[in-house]
Design a protein around this motif. Structure first.
Motif, mmCIF file in Angstrom:
data_model
loop_
_atom_site.group_PDB
_atom_site.id
_atom_site.type_symbol
_atom_site.label_atom_id
_atom_site.label_comp_id
_atom_site.label_asym_id
_atom_site.label_seq_id
_atom_site.Cartn_x
_atom_site.Cartn_y
_atom_site.Cartn_z
ATOM 1 N N ILE A 26 0.816 -1.277 -0.027
ATOM 2 C CA ILE A 26 0.128 -0.098 -0.048
ATOM 3 C C ILE A 26 0.863 1.295 0.110
ATOM 4 O O ILE A 26 0.635 2.440 -0.466
ATOM 5 C CB ILE A 26 -0.937 -0.062 1.241
ATOM 6 C CG1 ILE A 26 -2.005 -0.965 1.049
ATOM 7 C CG2 ILE A 26 -1.694 1.244 1.225
ATOM 8 C CD1 ILE A 26 -3.058 -1.421 2.292
ATOM 9 N N LEU A 27 1.874 1.217 0.517
ATOM 10 C CA LEU A 27 2.812 2.619 0.722
ATOM 11 C C LEU A 27 3.815 2.773 -0.206
ATOM 12 O O LEU A 27 4.139 3.739 -0.513
ATOM 13 C CB LEU A 27 3.745 2.281 2.114
ATOM 14 C CG LEU A 27 2.849 2.262 3.381
ATOM 15 C CD1 LEU A 27 3.505 2.354 4.703
ATOM 16 C CD2 LEU A 27 1.998 3.589 3.423
ATOM 17 N N VAL A 28 3.931 1.813 -0.943
ATOM 18 C CA VAL A 28 5.260 1.875 -2.064
ATOM 19 C C VAL A 28 4.804 3.121 -2.995
ATOM 20 O O VAL A 28 5.592 3.752 -3.717
ATOM 21 C CB VAL A 28 5.658 0.472 -2.734
ATOM 22 C CG1 VAL A 28 6.193 0.806 -3.941
ATOM 23 C CG2 VAL A 28 6.415 -0.420 -1.787
ATOM 24 N N PRO A 29 3.241 2.798 -3.513
ATOM 25 C CA PRO A 29 3.112 3.906 -4.838
ATOM 26 C C PRO A 29 3.178 5.402 -4.196
ATOM 27 O O PRO A 29 3.586 6.184 -5.063
ATOM 28 C CB PRO A 29 1.670 3.422 -4.906
ATOM 29 C CG PRO A 29 1.648 2.057 -4.520
ATOM 30 C CD PRO A 29 2.326 2.066 -3.545
ATOM 31 N N PHE A 30 2.967 5.608 -2.954
ATOM 32 C CA PHE A 30 3.099 6.903 -2.390
ATOM 33 C C PHE A 30 4.549 7.435 -2.377
ATOM 34 O O PHE A 30 4.740 8.380 -2.630
ATOM 35 C CB PHE A 30 2.494 7.070 -1.041
ATOM 36 C CG PHE A 30 0.869 6.741 -1.015
ATOM 37 C CD1 PHE A 30 -0.038 7.756 -1.422
ATOM 38 C CD2 PHE A 30 0.431 5.540 -0.432
ATOM 39 C CE1 PHE A 30 -1.133 7.572 -1.452
ATOM 40 C CE2 PHE A 30 -0.996 5.501 -0.497
ATOM 41 C CZ PHE A 30 -1.689 6.233 -1.132
#
Length: 85
Positions: free
Chosen positions: A27-31
């Protein structure tokens, strides 16, 4: 039999924790990727500016070298001083 059940419990907990960590990272990688894009753009801009400055410095050094290499230099030769007899 109890050792086998304890092993499965540990394996289940380990797989659950690993899945939880991987899902949070997923979930955090794209941000993080989108957050870095602006920094990369600024880095590329600074690199271009540095390259322009280096090209300007190289041109000035070449002009300086051409100017002073083309001017004739005067060589002064001194005669040895011989004391009178």
């Amino acid at each position: 039999m109890e050792n086998l059940t304890a092993g499965y419990t540990f394996l289940g907990f380990f797989l659950f924790a690993l899945g939880l960590v991987l899902s949070v990272l997923w979930i955090l990688v794209p941000f993080a990727v989108f957050g870095i894009k602006g920094l990369l753009r600024r880095q590329i801009e600074e690199q271009r500016r540095s390259n322009e400055l280096l090209a300007t410095i190289a041109q000035r050094q070449q002009i300086f070298a051409d100017t002073y290499a083309a001017t004739p230099t005067t060589v002064v030769r001194e005669r040895p001083v011989v004391p009178p007899l």
